[in-house]
Design a protein around this motif. Structure first.
Motif, PDB file in Angstrom:
ATOM      1  N   GLY A 215     108.113  96.334 -20.348  1.00 28.61           N
ATOM      2  CA  GLY A 215     108.512  95.297 -21.292  1.00 28.61           C
ATOM      3  C   GLY A 215     107.605  95.141 -22.476  1.00 28.61           C
ATOM      4  O   GLY A 215     107.797  94.243 -23.303  1.00 28.61           O
ATOM      5  N   ARG A 216     106.594  96.010 -22.618  1.00 30.62           N
ATOM      6  CA  ARG A 216     105.685  95.903 -23.759  1.00 30.62           C
ATOM      7  C   ARG A 216     106.410  96.232 -25.053  1.00 30.62           C
ATOM      8  O   ARG A 216     107.267  97.108 -25.111  1.00 30.62           O
ATOM      9  CB  ARG A 216     104.498  96.849 -23.578  1.00 30.62           C
ATOM     10  CG  ARG A 216     103.503  96.376 -22.542  1.00 30.62           C
ATOM     11  CD  ARG A 216     102.328  97.329 -22.459  1.00 30.62           C
ATOM     12  NE  ARG A 216     101.642  97.441 -23.740  1.00 30.62           N
ATOM     13  CZ  ARG A 216     100.652  98.300 -23.958  1.00 30.62           C
ATOM     14  NH1 ARG A 216     100.261  99.117 -22.997  1.00 30.62           N
ATOM     15  NH2 ARG A 216     100.066  98.354 -25.137  1.00 30.62           N
ATOM     16  N   LYS A 217     106.038  95.522 -26.092  1.00 32.23           N
ATOM     17  CA  LYS A 217     106.648  95.749 -27.404  1.00 32.23           C
ATOM     18  C   LYS A 217     105.937  96.914 -28.102  1.00 32.23           C
ATOM     19  O   LYS A 217     104.782  97.216 -27.796  1.00 32.23           O
ATOM     20  CB  LYS A 217     106.513  94.487 -28.262  1.00 32.23           C
ATOM     21  CG  LYS A 217     107.143  93.253 -27.638  1.00 32.23           C
ATOM     22  CD  LYS A 217     106.759  92.013 -28.429  1.00 32.23           C
ATOM     23  CE  LYS A 217     107.252  90.746 -27.758  1.00 32.23           C
ATOM     24  NZ  LYS A 217     106.794  89.528 -28.466  1.00 32.23           N
ATOM     25  N   PRO A 218     106.611  97.563 -29.064  1.00 34.03           N
ATOM     26  CA  PRO A 218     105.954  98.612 -29.850  1.00 34.03           C
ATOM     27  C   PRO A 218     104.738  98.042 -30.594  1.00 34.03           C
ATOM     28  O   PRO A 218     104.809  96.956 -31.160  1.00 34.03           O
ATOM     29  CB  PRO A 218     107.038  99.057 -30.834  1.00 34.03           C
ATOM     30  CG  PRO A 218     108.322  98.634 -30.222  1.00 34.03           C
ATOM     31  CD  PRO A 218     108.022  97.399 -29.436  1.00 34.03           C
ATOM     32  N   ILE A 219     103.643  98.787 -30.594  1.00 34.14           N
ATOM     33  CA  ILE A 219     102.408  98.331 -31.234  1.00 34.14           C
ATOM     34  C   ILE A 219     102.375  98.818 -32.674  1.00 34.14           C
ATOM     35  O   ILE A 219     102.579  99.994 -32.954  1.00 34.14           O
ATOM     36  CB  ILE A 219     101.171  98.849 -30.480  1.00 34.14           C
ATOM     37  CG1 ILE A 219     101.140  98.285 -29.056  1.00 34.14           C
ATOM     38  CG2 ILE A 219      99.889  98.469 -31.217  1.00 34.14           C
ATOM     39  CD1 ILE A 219     100.042  98.864 -28.182  1.00 34.14           C
TER      40      ILE A 219
END
Length: 557
Positions: free
Chosen positions: A504-508
């Motif tokens: 679920g991490r967002k694009p950095i």
């Protein structure tokens, strides 16, 4: 370096040490005396038992000469001493030659040390070089670009090569060229970072001159946040028995104070409501704790009590700080300044602003504040008329002294206080085409949708450029608005898009600002991350406000 040590530092190094190491650690390393290089008295400063002198300075000629004088003056006095001179971030050939000319090269050992990017918060990293803009634009020090490129390469070593790089500005081009020379093959599957965006501060000199209106920005405006350290009088925090000028240091970071994460990007009106809600919630938690305590006191309840106490102290601290800011908000001085800033943003004529600036000069008001408002007017108008420019230049020199001549020249070289060359200003066009002005912004809105809320209706230009990249489809090439903004620009022809990871991490996305960034702009970037579902990391050479920015261009005498 065995034995007792004295640490001599330049004032610009002191904040870096405060951010990275505590006093007990220095004491454990044998450092029993810390002095600023300007305050070292010749022949009688050092402890007689001190045999090791550690000196840490930036590679500036005047400071290096001062260090050479200190070493010479203490030769033959007291015990034999060893001198270790550490240049931050790196020595220059000129500094080395100066030490040789002063005859102290044989008495000192030279080292280089860089602090690299220092985490000021979970999403803010800074090289903490407060003079970076001056070094690049006024002194033509090209080494800054190398330090920035090195910091980006170190990020890539940890997180993988960055597939998409966007650049805007001549300084950004220099960093990009260095990165290109040192870059290896990019494997999109092995990187954690989606994009890197590099911007020059000189693209937008207008925004820093405005008053920041988000809470973190206001704290910086009124109390001066140094990195993430805030030095504030104890009596402001409501501590009883504190002396009139006794101060304490607060680390203004969401890692140390979770409440900061919730309040740092709020305007003053929503902030008051939020803090009131937190106070009421804590009262309810306290009542619940008292009921549970009467039944059975266990370790879980003890931890709960500690958490309640910490939250109460945090809320009380922010209530006291925001109350002090609100008091200043209600002064005639602040209202007048904010009203004039709004007039400039909305395209009002010069006369009202210039009359007020003239009055400030006549009473000898703080020169940094005078020039901040004058530069704001000059930047928006594309420069002042010849007659107006000459008049203010003459008045400033007459009232504040001849030492301001170099200061004015520095501002002129930076493009902040200039004569109008007959061309029309680009700012009204930029406002219209990039929608930098939003008159519908409400100061009571707790959930803004436009970055313009950070400056009461003005959207920071760099934040709008980032927003345009996030919007699909968009290209800088051939865009009329981008043609109004001078400087090199680069964007990938076919951007590689990272798919969010399964956890679920967002694009950095890394946004790197060369020459300094304000807390108001940082809040704008955070809002963009929220709106476009990106995890934004802000990197910069330094965090500043308009007054610090102006002060960095002052003459060094």
């Amino acid at each position: 370096m065995p034995g007792k040590k004295t640490l001599i530092v330049d004032p610009k190094v002191t904040p870096l040490l405060n951010l990275t190491i505590d006093v007990p650690s220095l004491n454990n390393a044998g450092i029993n005396q810390i002095l600023e290089v300007q305050n070292v008295e010749f022949k009688k400063t050092f402890d007689k038992e001190t045999t090791q002198i550690l000196i840490m300075i930036p590679p500036k000629m005047d400071i290096t000469k001062r260090v050479a004088q200190i070493i010479r003056q203490h030769e033959g006095i007291g015990p034999q001493r060893q001198y270790l001179l550490v240049f931050w971030p790196q020595r220059t050939i000129l500094c080395k030659e100066l030490l040789d000319q002063e005859g102290v090269m044989s008495s000192v050992e030279l080292r280089d040390f860089t602090f690299d990017l220092i985490p000021l918060d979970l999403d803010v990293l800074s090289l903490e070089m407060p003079d970076s803009f001056r070094d690049m634009i006024v002194d033509y020090d090209l080494s800054i670009y190398n330090y920035v490129a090195e910091s980006i390469n170190r990020l890539q070593l940890v997180m993988g090569n960055i597939p998409n790089i966007y650049c805007k500005g001549e300084g950004a081009k220099m960093v990009y060229d260095i990165l290109k020379l040192e870059s290896g093959e990019i494997n999109p599957e092995s990187t954690e970072i989606e994009s890197l965006m590099i911007f020059d501060r000189s693209l937008d000199l207008f925004t820093p001159m405005l008053t920041q209106l988000v809470y973190e920005g206001l704290v910086d405006e009124f109390f001066n946040i140094d990195g993430n350290l805030l030095k504030v009088e104890k009596k402001i925090l409501g501590k009883e028995g504190a002396g009139s000028d006794e101060k304490t240091i607060i680390q203004f970071s969401s890692e140390r104070d979770p409440l900061i994460y919730q309040v740092r990007n709020l305007l003053l009106a929503p902030l008051g409501g939020y803090l009131q809600e937190q106070t009421q919630q804590q009262e309810r938690d306290k009542e619940e704790f008292q009921r549970e305590k009467s039944k059975n006191l266990n370790d879980k309840l003890v931890q709960h009590a500690k958490r309640i106490k910490a939250e109460q102290e945090s809320v009380s601290k922010h209530i006291n700080i925001s109350t002090k800011i609100t008091q200043y908000f209600r002064t005639v001085e602040f209202y007048k300044r904010l009203n004039l800033e709004q007039g400039i943003i909305n395209g009002e004529k010069q006369e009202k602003t210039l009359d007020y600036i003239e009055a400030l000069i006549q009473v000898g008001a703080d020169l940094n504040k005078v020039m901040r408002l004058l530069c704001l007017r000059s930047i928006y108008d594309g420069g002042l008329k010849q007659k107006t420019y000459d008049y203010f230049r003459k008045e400033i020199i007459q009232v504040y002294g001849f030492k301001t001549i170099q200061f004015i020249n520095n501002l002129q070289r930076a493009g902040m206080f200039v004569r109008n060359d007959g061309n029309k200003s680009v700012w009204p066009k930029l406002q219209e085409q990039l929608k930098l002005l939003d008159v519908d912004i409400k100061s009571t809105d707790p959930n803004p949708k436009d970055c313009a809320y950070t400056y009461s209706g003005h959207c920071p230009l760099i934040a709008r450029l980032v927003e345009l990249i996030f919007k699909k489809p968009f290209s800088w090439k051939g865009n009329k608005s981008m043609q109004l903004i001078p400087g090199f620009q680069y964007e990938p022809e076919k951007p590689v898009k990272n798919v969010p990871q399964q956890d679920g991490r967002k694009p950095i996305v890394i946004i790197y600002i060369l020459g300094g960034v304000t807390f108001g702009e940082i809040s704008a970037f955070r809002l963009l991350g929220k709106l476009f579902q990106k995890e934004i990391i802000i990197c910069t050479t330094n965090v500043m406000n308009g007054t610090k920015f102006i002060d960095s261009l002052r003459e060094r005498i």
